[in-house]
Design a protein around this motif. Structure first.
Motif, short mmCIF file in Angstrom:
data_model
loop_
_atom_site.label_atom_id
_atom_site.label_comp_id
_atom_site.label_asym_id
_atom_site.label_seq_id
_atom_site.Cartn_x
_atom_site.Cartn_y
_atom_site.Cartn_z
N THR A 84 0.84 -1.20 0.00
CA THR A 84 0.00 0.00 0.00
C THR A 84 0.88 1.25 0.00
N ASP A 88 1.95 5.87 4.14
CA ASP A 88 1.10 6.85 4.83
C ASP A 88 2.01 7.80 5.61
N ARG A 105 1.82 10.90 6.36
CA ARG A 105 1.21 11.79 7.36
C ARG A 105 1.06 11.06 8.69
N TYR A 106 0.54 9.84 8.65
CA TYR A 106 0.34 9.05 9.86
C TYR A 106 1.67 8.74 10.53
#
Length: 221
Positions: free
Chosen positions: A35, A38, A40-41
């Motif tokens: 994926t 992420d 930001r996370y």
């Protein structure tokens, strides 16, 4: 599913890629690459600044399923981008850097096994080989066509058989070496020139002394 872009490639080539992609996605080590990152996370605020084209295996599969790849090589390039992005962002010697290096080598090994070159049908020429008389006749006819027509011949040769042209920028001239024209291209331009000259062989206004694009010479050994 839509295969508009991928329709130009053979089914066999895409079947090979599909098997390879499935195999790669089944590796337990590729889980972090299934994926998009992420960032930001994870608080990786500099990730978008360093990685200009993010890529992951899930995105590759989605694009493949949607028929968005024009060629297998483009799809393979996206998978390679996953490993190179990881190595670019992570420090040399770090766990992720070493993992990406390992997967990169493993992928290339599998790629060599699964992606086999597809033999393309050999297209044979439908034209007979040009003789010396054919070449001389063509060279003579070049002096019977107009300036604009000669310019079209030059542009056609420049696109299809550039090795037949010798350009002299200083004198603004282009010399046509008939012997160097590819055989199929030769017969194409012969047909054009004959059509320009006409069945009667009537001599048109010559442009052999004009400057610029129309100042062309020709020679046939």
């Amino acid at each position: 599913r839509s295969k508009e872009l991928q329709s130009t490639m053979s089914t066999e080539e895409w079947d090979q890629f599909k098997k390879l992609l499935g195999k790669v996605m089944s590796w337990t080590e590729v889980e972090p690459f299934l994926t998009p990152v992420d960032w930001r996370y994870l608080g990786l605020t500099d990730y978008p600044e360093i990685i200009k084209k993010p890529m992951d295996l899930g995105t590759v599969k989605s694009r493949f399923d949607a028929g968005q790849y024009p060629s297998v090589s483009k799809a393979l390039d996206d998978i390679r981008l996953i490993w190179s992005n990881c190595k670019l962002y992570n420090q040399d010697g770090s766990d992720f850097f070493l993992l990406a290096t390992k997967l990169e080598k493993k992928f290339e090994t599998q790629c060599a096994k699964h992606i086999k070159p597809i033999e393309k049908p050999v297209v044979t020429s439908t034209h007979s080989k040009a003789t010396l008389d054919d070449k001389r006749a063509f060279a003579r006819n070049l002096y019977k066509i107009s300036k604009d027509e000669l310019g079209k011949v030059i542009m056609d040769l420049d696109e299809k058989s550039p090795e037949s042209l010798t350009k002299n920028a200083a004198e603004d001239e282009v010399e046509i070496n008939v012997d160097n024209i590819a055989n199929d291209v030769f017969w194409d331009v012969v047909a054009f020139v004959k059509n320009c000259v006409g069945d009667t062989g009537r001599k048109k206004k010559t442009s052999s002394t004009a400057k610029g694009q129309s100042n062309k010479k020709s020679k046939a050994a």
